[in-house]
Design a protein around this motif. Sequence first.
Motif, short mmCIF file in Angstrom:
data_model
loop_
_atom_site.label_atom_id
_atom_site.label_comp_id
_atom_site.label_asym_id
_atom_site.label_seq_id
_atom_site.Cartn_x
_atom_site.Cartn_y
_atom_site.Cartn_z
N ALA A 31 0.60 -1.43 0.21
CA ALA A 31 0.14 0.01 0.14
C ALA A 31 0.73 1.36 0.04
CB ALA A 31 -1.02 0.07 1.22
N ALA A 32 1.87 1.25 -0.86
CA ALA A 32 2.83 2.52 -1.04
C ALA A 32 2.10 3.75 -1.61
CB ALA A 32 3.89 2.00 -1.71
N ASP A 33 0.98 3.23 -2.21
CA ASP A 33 0.13 4.31 -2.73
C ASP A 33 -0.45 5.30 -1.82
OD1 ASP A 33 -1.23 2.29 -2.58
OD2 ASP A 33 -2.81 2.63 -4.25
N VAL A 34 -0.72 4.65 -0.79
CA VAL A 34 -1.58 5.57 0.27
C VAL A 34 -0.68 5.95 1.29
CG1 VAL A 34 -3.76 4.88 -0.35
CG2 VAL A 34 -2.50 3.59 1.10
N ARG A 35 0.65 6.15 1.19
CA ARG A 35 1.42 6.93 2.32
C ARG A 35 2.49 7.55 1.27
NH1 ARG A 35 6.00 4.46 1.38
NH2 ARG A 35 6.23 2.12 1.31
N GLU A 36 3.16 8.51 2.19
CA GLU A 36 4.31 9.21 1.52
C GLU A 36 5.30 8.45 1.18
OE1 GLU A 36 4.19 12.55 0.92
OE2 GLU A 36 1.91 12.41 1.57
N PRO A 37 6.30 8.97 0.33
CA PRO A 37 7.30 7.72 0.09
C PRO A 37 8.50 7.97 1.21
CG PRO A 37 7.60 9.94 -1.17
CD PRO A 37 6.13 9.89 -0.37
N SER A 38 9.19 6.88 1.29
CA SER A 38 10.41 6.74 2.36
C SER A 38 11.58 6.67 1.49
CB SER A 38 10.28 5.63 3.15
OG SER A 38 10.66 4.29 2.59
N VAL A 39 12.72 6.68 2.12
CA VAL A 39 14.08 6.57 1.37
C VAL A 39 14.22 5.39 0.92
CG1 VAL A 39 15.23 8.12 3.13
CG2 VAL A 39 15.40 6.07 3.80
N TRP A 40 13.33 4.27 1.32
CA TRP A 40 13.61 3.03 0.54
C TRP A 40 12.58 2.89 -0.70
CZ3 TRP A 40 16.29 -1.38 0.67
CH2 TRP A 40 17.31 -1.69 1.53
N ASP A 41 11.91 3.83 -0.89
CA ASP A 41 11.02 3.76 -2.14
C ASP A 41 11.94 4.51 -3.31
OD1 ASP A 41 8.61 2.88 -1.05
OD2 ASP A 41 8.42 4.90 0.06
N VAL A 42 12.81 5.49 -2.77
CA VAL A 42 13.86 5.99 -3.84
C VAL A 42 14.87 5.15 -4.17
CG1 VAL A 42 15.14 7.83 -3.95
CG2 VAL A 42 13.14 8.25 -2.74
N PHE A 43 15.39 4.23 -3.05
CA PHE A 43 16.36 3.40 -3.27
C PHE A 43 16.19 2.25 -4.10
CE2 PHE A 43 19.24 -0.32 -1.37
CZ PHE A 43 20.40 0.58 -1.77
N THR A 44 14.93 1.62 -4.07
CA THR A 44 14.60 0.62 -4.74
C THR A 44 14.05 0.97 -6.03
OG1 THR A 44 12.56 0.71 -4.00
CG2 THR A 44 13.72 -0.90 -2.66
N ALA A 45 14.07 2.07 -6.34
CA ALA A 45 13.36 2.53 -7.72
C ALA A 45 14.90 2.60 -8.41
CB ALA A 45 12.82 3.84 -7.75
N GLU A 46 15.91 2.85 -7.91
CA GLU A 46 17.12 2.90 -8.50
C GLU A 46 17.73 1.59 -9.30
OE1 GLU A 46 18.61 6.48 -5.78
OE2 GLU A 46 20.02 4.76 -5.89
N PRO A 47 17.99 1.36 -10.41
CA PRO A 47 18.41 0.16 -11.07
C PRO A 47 19.61 -0.47 -10.35
CG PRO A 47 18.22 1.88 -12.51
CD PRO A 47 17.86 2.40 -11.30
N GLY A 48 19.68 -1.85 -9.92
CA GLY A 48 20.72 -2.40 -9.48
C GLY A 48 20.92 -2.53 -7.97
N ARG A 49 19.93 -1.72 -7.30
CA ARG A 49 19.95 -1.61 -5.74
C ARG A 49 19.68 -2.72 -5.11
NH1 ARG A 49 23.57 2.41 -4.06
NH2 ARG A 49 22.77 4.32 -4.14
N VAL A 50 18.42 -3.46 -5.76
CA VAL A 50 18.06 -4.76 -4.84
C VAL A 50 18.06 -5.73 -5.87
CG1 VAL A 50 15.57 -5.70 -4.28
CG2 VAL A 50 16.16 -3.48 -3.83
N LYS A 51 18.48 -7.00 -5.34
CA LYS A 51 19.06 -8.12 -6.29
C LYS A 51 18.11 -8.28 -7.28
CE LYS A 51 22.12 -11.78 -4.29
NZ LYS A 51 22.23 -12.39 -3.09
#
Length: 438
Positions: A31-51
Amino acid sequence: MIRRMVTNPMPQFPAGFLWGVSTSAHQIEGAADVREPSVWDVFTAEPGRVKDGSTAAVACDSYHRYHEDVALLAGLGVDAYRFSVSWPRVDSPGGLDFYDRLVDALCAAGVRPVVTLFHWDLPVALDWLERDTASRFADHVSVVAERLGDRVAKWITLNEPAEHTLLGHALGVHAPGRRLMFDALPVAHHQLLAHGLAVRALRAAGAGDIGIANSHGPTWAASEKPEDREAAEFYDLLLNRLFSDPVLIGRYPEGIGELMPGDVEADLKVIAEPIDWYGINYYAPTRVGAPQGAEIEFGGLSFPVELPFTVREIEDRPVTDFGWPVVPEALTELLTGFAGRYGDRLPPVLITENGCSYEGVDDQERIAYLDGHIRALHRAVEAGVDVRGYFVWSLLDNFEWAEGYARRFGLVHTDFETLERTPKASYTWLRDLLRAQR
Ligand code: BGC
């Protein structure tokens, strides 16, 4: 061998011992669409960060399916459920309503809510390099305590500030992805300050029963050679004592205080604000030797770093699917070591996380891991350490940070396509163990 060990009767823990399981908001809620973003949303959107390239936008969808999760908790028969309140969700309109509903559902099911106030999902506008983040956290804590304080059984200020500093700000393998190496130390100080301010904010709001969840593990020197011992001591200082000494005895280990920002002496008085219990997350010990011009490997990434130590393999031990060594007796060592080091400055201890990642629903290895660790915990209790509770990480397979969905720590299997939950063999085993304890 495993079978024999598991069928020995588990010794009885003292009456009132608190049994629970733990989760965290970013790892299960979705339910990320019904909250403000966190640093983890930004991080995971960057290619290569999450396996596996995944994000926690849906995760276990516990935001919508929390009733299923509460039913699983009730079926398991735990006394308590440790979950975290997402700061970015609380900052969103109606965000606290979700936790209000969850806490009510837990109370109705006879499960005591244990709330972690920060489990790494910092709102994007904030930064732990800034001192002001500590005060902002205290304000956030007041808001949560005002709303939920009448029903929450225990409060945890922070989860693992050590990992959040090291992985997120020194090595850059967790959000927010900074590689500051030793320049990340202010991040540790500001989190510890935030802990102390949060304790004060909770007490001001009339909330009691407060602790912190720090990660700890014994550090074993690779050999008796002076250079290996020195490296191990430094590692222990950086990963263990840097986070326990300030909270428990109001001091930084030697040489660290002068590296911290601000009026450190005054801050330490806040950081050492008395707490009601001390939470330890334990997974494995670490063997450490002298530096070898090491490459750090994490989450499929590897890069050269100049560190004053090298982490070595612990040989002749089974490892989990994550490659972490399984060493139950190190939990006894850790706890008796803590009691020896801190004496009567150590309040009652709770194991706020312990668990392992293995594939499969017939998870006999997880049963063996938990069985071994609960017995090791009992040996610490017998040795006189005042341990009052034990929480398994985790209720559900979930979003395992930089590993994505590749690591399964749950007592309950999550199908990430259908979101169906299936209790594993370890769930039934723990349920029976808890019944026998009562
Ligand atoms: C964290 C959890 C994590 C677990 C397994 C702990 O460091 O608090 O969020 O999932 O370990 O890696």
